[in-house]
Scaffold this motif. Structure first.
Motif, PDB file in Angstrom:
ATOM      1  N   VAL A   1       0.860  -1.180   0.000  1.00 11.09           N
ATOM      2  CA  VAL A   1       0.000   0.000   0.000  1.00 11.09           C
ATOM      3  C   VAL A   1       0.893   1.227   0.000  1.00 11.09           C
ATOM      4  N   ALA A   2       0.704   2.110  -0.988  1.00 10.91           N
ATOM      5  CA  ALA A   2       1.481   3.349  -1.084  1.00 10.91           C
ATOM      6  C   ALA A   2       0.604   4.529  -0.704  1.00 10.91           C
ATOM      7  N   SER A   3       1.160   5.448   0.078  1.00  7.06           N
ATOM      8  CA  SER A   3       0.378   6.617   0.494  1.00  7.06           C
ATOM      9  C   SER A   3       1.283   7.834   0.539  1.00  7.06           C
ATOM     10  N   SER A   4       0.846   8.914  -0.093  1.00  6.61           N
ATOM     11  CA  SER A   4       1.620  10.149  -0.143  1.00  6.61           C
ATOM     12  C   SER A   4       1.223  11.062   1.016  1.00  6.61           C
ATOM     13  N   THR A   5       2.215  11.672   1.649  1.00  6.37           N
ATOM     14  CA  THR A   5       1.960  12.468   2.850  1.00  6.37           C
ATOM     15  C   THR A   5       1.068  13.671   2.580  1.00  6.37           C
ATOM     16  N   GLY A   6       1.116  14.211   1.361  1.00  8.62           N
ATOM     17  CA  GLY A   6       0.312  15.382   1.047  1.00  8.62           C
ATOM     18  C   GLY A   6      -0.794  15.112   0.049  1.00  8.62           C
ATOM     19  N   ASP A   7      -1.203  13.859  -0.092  1.00  7.70           N
ATOM     20  CA  ASP A   7      -2.270  13.508  -1.041  1.00  7.70           C
ATOM     21  C   ASP A   7      -3.559  14.215  -0.626  1.00  7.70           C
ATOM     22  N   PRO A   8      -4.165  15.021  -1.520  1.00 11.34           N
ATOM     23  CA  PRO A   8      -5.368  15.749  -1.146  1.00 11.34           C
ATOM     24  C   PRO A   8      -6.640  14.915  -1.166  1.00 11.34           C
ATOM     25  N   ALA A   9      -6.750  13.997  -2.115  1.00  5.65           N
ATOM     26  CA  ALA A   9      -8.016  13.299  -2.343  1.00  5.65           C
ATOM     27  C   ALA A   9      -8.172  12.055  -1.487  1.00  5.65           C
ATOM     28  N   THR A  10      -7.077  11.352  -1.263  1.00  3.80           N
ATOM     29  CA  THR A  10      -7.078  10.177  -0.391  1.00  3.80           C
ATOM     30  C   THR A  10      -5.965  10.397   0.628  1.00  3.80           C
ATOM     31  N   PRO A  11      -6.271  11.073   1.707  1.00  5.12           N
ATOM     32  CA  PRO A  11      -5.227  11.507   2.644  1.00  5.12           C
ATOM     33  C   PRO A  11      -4.367  10.369   3.165  1.00  5.12           C
ATOM     34  N   TYR A  12      -3.151  10.730   3.536  1.00  7.16           N
ATOM     35  CA  TYR A  12      -2.143   9.767   3.965  1.00  7.16           C
ATOM     36  C   TYR A  12      -2.679   8.796   5.014  1.00  7.16           C
ATOM     37  N   GLU A  13      -3.447   9.308   5.955  1.00  4.62           N
ATOM     38  CA  GLU A  13      -3.943   8.482   7.039  1.00  4.62           C
ATOM     39  C   GLU A  13      -4.811   7.331   6.538  1.00  4.62           C
TER      40      GLU A  13
END
Length: 520
Positions: A448-460
């Motif tokens: 699972v990849a998650s970007s710290t500043g992703d606006p649409a699907t937040p990191y959390e």
């Protein structure tokens, strides 16, 4: 559009695969045998093209296309057949071929067929392209799959874009809800109840199960972006032991409750706007001023005059109104590389020119230069409404509106909160999934990849999904929506490639440091 903190179309996280859907469909069901035994007729992609851009891209001899037959209703496979459009780039090194890599760009309603050439260009000729057939597919009802979810004419879409729905009075709420009812009735009439009842993520996962078997792969290798993570998570729930590799980037959290699931994006987009405002304040001429903390109020001061007085654009037949200005703003916050055009667009609005923000809004709405639209606008609610709870409590509706306004003041036009229900509250068929954490016993460790500043699907949300799946978490310091295999972060691309090719995951959760965004 819903008079909440975010435009309705800016909420791709609304689809949440659930834990109470019917049991997985097995290829041992006799009526399904013809579907699993079909031979795909791969050939030229010309008939799959909707726009001139598509036609140019699909003419590349690297690509071929086919339709996959699937049951419209898996509960009655003999009833009717749907067709799933697929575009393939065959493995560049056939001798080293591992299998097929299926890809979905998100939405819901995004076209994987249209997306695949762009992604293939970013992947280039490296190991992933050498060793996998890259396959983009249009989920049932989407793009050029058949039957398509087509609820509105071009004129009706244009009218909806111009409709502000900002009035939060009882009369304004009633008018908005009447428009929702009319759209739902139109979809039922033009698409058909039988189609609408079977376009949820539950059935998309079943189609993907059939697809990987038909192309000759015993196990699925898949990369899903944004809503595409919902497809991957639902596949894992239904078919955990048929997974070879899943990469879920920009994750939707299926475990969120009714309020949290509808407000998580407000926090993410406000964070993205604040980051843009800081960038803007450091430029020589920022239309939001040099005080980043005051930018939320300033952007509304700049855009709310468009409610009564839209500004002209370079197209003499079109103007930029408030709704499209907000949509263009949202579009630009999806990717850090779009911050310079957003700055330019806001500066032009200050000078009475809406051209750039209208272009950004057209990108969001999948509007072609000839004025036609893809069916993302119709597919988005049709799929989302099948994947979660229905909002019927007006007290909860007001709580959601209050929370969104508090979390995302940059989108607060000053009309206050309301208790308006959602489009899905008026949908003519019941959902086929319920919200809840994913339970996938037997699933191998996935990524699972998650970007710290992703606006649409937040990191959390990515952290949460990784926990539910007992997955390895790839954290990327990045301010864009999704990142892997896109040439935006070499560390993330390398980790993803090693997993896809060798099934070699990082020994522990991995953080990739920020890299300079293209276009900055």
């Amino acid at each position: 559009m819903v008079p909440a903190a975010l435009p309705a179309a800016a909420q791709p996280a609304s689809a949440r695969p659930g834990v109470t859907a019917p049991a997985a469909v097995s290829p041992s069901v006799p009526a399904l045998n013809p579907y699993f035994e079909q031979q795909l007729a791969w050939g030229p992609c010309a008939e799959f093209a909707r726009t001139a851009t598509d036609r140019e891209a699909y003419a590349n001899p690297r690509y071929d296309c086919a339709y996959l037959d699937v049951p419209l209703d898996y509960g009655d496979p003999d009833l009717a057949t749907a067709r799933i459009a697929m575009l393939r780039q065959k493995a560049l090194d056939p001798a080293a071929r591992i299998g097929s890599l299926f890809v979905d760009p998100g939405g819901p309603g995004g076209s994987g067929v249209s997306f695949l050439p762009a992604l293939a260009g970013l992947i280039g000729d490296g190991e992933v392209a050498q060793k996998f057939d890259l396959i983009g597919f249009d989920p049932r009802g989407v793009g050029v799959s058949e039957p398509a979810i087509d609820c509105s004419t071009t004129e009706e879409v244009d009218a909806e874009r111009a409709d502000l729905d900002l009035d939060t009075s009882p009369e304004g709420v009633a008018q908005t809800e009447q428009e929702f009812q009319e759209f739902a009735d139109r979809c039922a009439e033009r698409v058909g109840i039988d189609v609408l009842a079977n376009v949820g993520t539950r059935d998309v996962a079943r189609d993907l199960h059939l697809a990987h078997e038909v192309v000759g792969d015993d196990l699925l290798t898949y990369v899903g972006y944004s809503y595409g993570t919902s497809i991957g998570a639902e596949f894992a729930r239904q078919f955990p032991e048929e997974v070879r590799a899943l990469v879920l980037d920009g994750a939707v959290d299926p475990s969120l409750g009714p309020v949290e699931s509808r407000t998580t994006q407000a926090r993410g987009f406000q964070r993205a706007f604040d980051n843009f405002a800081a960038y803007c304040a450091a430029q020589p001429e920022c239309p939001l001023g040099t005080d980043a903390a005051a930018a939320s109020a300033r952007v509304q001061e700049l855009l709310t005059p468009l409610i009564d007085a839209p500004v002209p654009t370079s197209d003499a037949t079109r103007t930029l109104g408030y709704a499209d200005a907000i949509t263009g703003l949202i579009q630009a916050l999806y990717a850090e590389s779009l911050w310079p055009p957003l700055l330019d667009g806001l500066a032009k609005v200050a000078r009475g020119d809406g051209t750039t923000l209208l272009i950004l809004a057209d990108i969001y709405y999948d509007r072609a230069p000839d004025g036609s639209y893809g069916n993302l606008l119709e597919a988005f609610p049709a799929i989302s409404c099948m994947d979660g709870d229905r909002l019927t409590d007006r007290a909860v509706a007001r709580e959601i509106n209050d929370t969104n306004l508090a979390l995302a003041p940059f989108l607060d036009a000053g009309f206050g909160s309301s208790d308006v229900l959602e489009l899905c509250s008026f949908w003519p068929v019941p959902p086929t999934s319920e919200a809840g954490p994913v339970d996938a016993p037997g699933l191998p460790t996935v990524l699972v990849a998650s970007s710290t500043g992703d606006p649409a699907t937040p990191y959390e949300d990515g952290v949460s999904l990784a926990g539910q799946l007992a997955a390895r978490l790839l954290t990327v310091e990045n301010d864009s929506h999704t990142v892997v295999l896109q040439g935006a972060n070499a560390c993330a691309d390398a980790a993803t490639t090693r997993y896809l090719v060798d099934l070699a995951l990082p020994a522990a959760d991995l953080t990739c440091a920020r890299e300079a965004a293209q276009g900055r």
